[in-house]
Scaffold this active site. Structure first.
Site, PDB file in Angstrom:
ATOM      1  N   VAL A   1      48.260  64.133  22.487  1.00 34.62           N
ATOM      2  CA  VAL A   1      49.363  63.354  23.076  1.00 34.62           C
ATOM      3  C   VAL A   1      49.755  62.291  22.051  1.00 34.62           C
ATOM      4  CG1 VAL A   1      50.140  61.973  25.039  1.00 34.62           C
ATOM      5  CG2 VAL A   1      48.238  63.557  25.349  1.00 34.62           C
ATOM      6  N   HIS A   2      50.983  62.342  21.580  1.00 34.53           N
ATOM      7  CA  HIS A   2      51.399  61.323  20.608  1.00 34.53           C
ATOM      8  C   HIS A   2      52.872  60.954  20.669  1.00 34.53           C
ATOM      9  CE1 HIS A   2      53.109  64.730  18.427  1.00 34.53           C
ATOM     10  NE2 HIS A   2      53.768  63.872  17.700  1.00 34.53           N
ATOM     11  N   ARG A   3      53.668  61.646  21.520  1.00 36.24           N
ATOM     12  CA  ARG A   3      55.116  61.382  21.519  1.00 36.24           C
ATOM     13  C   ARG A   3      55.404  59.946  21.897  1.00 36.24           C
ATOM     14  NH1 ARG A   3      56.297  65.977  19.869  1.00 36.24           N
ATOM     15  NH2 ARG A   3      57.366  64.723  18.333  1.00 36.24           N
TER      16      ARG A   3
ATOM     17  N   ASP B   1      51.714  67.269  24.061  1.00 37.43           N
ATOM     18  CA  ASP B   1      53.147  66.962  24.040  1.00 37.43           C
ATOM     19  C   ASP B   1      53.723  67.259  22.658  1.00 37.43           C
ATOM     20  OD1 ASP B   1      52.214  64.864  22.475  1.00 37.43           O
ATOM     21  OD2 ASP B   1      52.949  63.267  23.784  1.00 37.43           O
TER      22      ASP B   1
END
Ligand code: UD1
Ligand code: UDP
Length: 357
Positions: free
Chosen positions: A204-206, A280
């Site tokens: 998850v990094h967006r 994501d």
């Protein structure tokens, strides 16, 4: 023909590698221009080393900053190099600030632009990547669309058909070229004391997920619930943006195993042996599909709708109950879908087109 290959972030390095590999086979007079958007060893150099890529001739070392700051610095730096080197063509990849600034600098100098991975759209302009993709496509003379769907999108935006080439996505080349090497040469599964098929992999990094406290907290709560419910380790290699935001928001997921970002061969091994992937990331949605691993996407939309159509992926958004429910659903899925992203020859096709072969 002199070619400038512009890249700046982890996914650009990985997805441009198959094109560079083709150019390295004596097929082109080219050089690499690294913007320096990513600079930490485990987001940058490790991929050059592992994928045996030649060093960049230039590194602008722009580093991190606001969107305007970062894009502007890249624009200024790229223009200088292009004026000095005077290439016939600039190649850019994907949808980052490096992609946009590279395309814009080249187009203003009347240098032809080739966009690898053109025509992707999430139709969500809150994503910085959506703006970058649209503008990069507008500046491009060669639009290398990964699928027919991406081509149709470009045609719908009025881009003339003679500029669009359906090549497949170079991520398929990257996976095919490295999966066996990964299986034979690294053993991150053992190092982390995991069992093949006995864990889920998370990324998850967006920006729109992790820079928003309630949303990031909700996703982490959903992931914690998944770990508890299915009694499996959830392995999360944490992107530095997410690490920073977790600290800033004081978020401490209880049931996730947080590790540092992993090199490409290690990550491929982690993906291919995972029972399920929750992510994501754009590239990870594609890789899950290619590797036959069910994917739960922690977003409300995707610019990779092909993965939804073949059934490898589902959009769960950020609500814990939905994440839990869709995880259960995807665990029951047969993984007999067909990879829609091509046959692993995108890099060769792109270079053939550029060279007029
Ligand atoms: C960028 C891309 C995104 C892509 C991602 C790939 C844009 C707008 N976003 O997001 O589309 O999915 O790369 O990973 O171009 N940082 C480090 N070390 C680094 C780089 C960044 O610690 O080498 C930290 C810094 O705190 C920085 C933050 O990560 O502020 C965000 O970096 P940035 O390059 O702005 O965007 P990404 O989130 O990496
Ligand atoms: N990746 C990696 N190590 C990690 C996480 C991701 O090598 O710890 C690779 C992954 O295999 C994929 C790419 O990074 O090819 C995806 O990059 P990222 O998720 O940063 O960006 P996005 O694809 O969302 O733009």
């Amino acid at each position: 023909m002199r070619i400038a290959v512009i890249l700046g972030t982890r996914p650009e390095i990985i997805k441009m590698a198959p094109v560079i590999r083709e150019l390295e086979r004596g097929r082109g007079n080219y050089f690499i221009l690294h913007t320096g958007q990513h600079y930490s060893y485990n987001l940058d150099k490790v991929f050059f080393e592992q994928l045996k890529l030649p060093q960049a001739k230039y590194n602008l070392e722009v580093g991190s900053g606001s969107h305007a700051e970062q894009t502007a610095k890249i624009l200024i730096g790229v223009e200088k190099v292009l004026q000095q080197e005077n290439p016939d063509l600039v190649l850019i990849e994907g949808d980052t600030n490096s992609t946009l600034a590279g395309a814009l600098a080249a187009a203003k100098l009347h240098i032809k632009v080739g966009h690898v991975e053109a025509g992707l759209r999430s139709y969500d302009r809150n994503m910085p990547e959506e703006i970058n993709r649209i503008l990069a496509d507008c500046c491009s003379d060669y639009l290398f669309a990964p699928t027919e769907k991406a081509k149709t999108i470009l045609l719908g935006e009025g881009i003339s058909e003679d500029k669009i080439f359906v090549t497949g996505n170079t991520i398929v080349d990257a996976v095919y070229q490295n999966l066996e090497i990964a299986r034979g040469s690294v053993n991150i599964i053992n190092t982390l004391s995991l069992r093949p098929q006995g864990y889920f992999l998370v990324t998850v990094h967006r920006q729109e997920n992790v820079d928003n406290r309630p949303r990031f907290a909700s996703i982490l709560e959903g992931l914690d619930a998944v770990a508890t419910k299915f009694e499996v380790p959830l392995i999360y290699p944490v992107h530095p943006r997410s690490r920073k935001m977790m600290a800033e928001f004081d978020l401490r997921p209880r049931n996730l195993r947080l590790i540092e970002p992993v090199d490409f061969l290690g990550f491929l091994q982690l993906e291919s042996s995972a029972r399920l992937i929750l992510t994501d990331s754009g590239g990870v949605q594609e890789e899950a599909c290619i590797l036959g691993v069910p994917c739960v996407t922690l977003r409300d939309n995707t610019e990779r709708p092909e993965t939804l159509e073949v059934g490898s992926n589902i959009l769960a958004g950020a609500l814990p109950d939905r994440i839990l429910e869709y995880t259960r659903l995807m665990l029951n899925k047969k993984n007999n879908w067909v990879n829609p992203f091509g046959d692993g020859t995108a890099g060769r096709k792109i270079v053939n087109i550029i060279m007029g072969v």
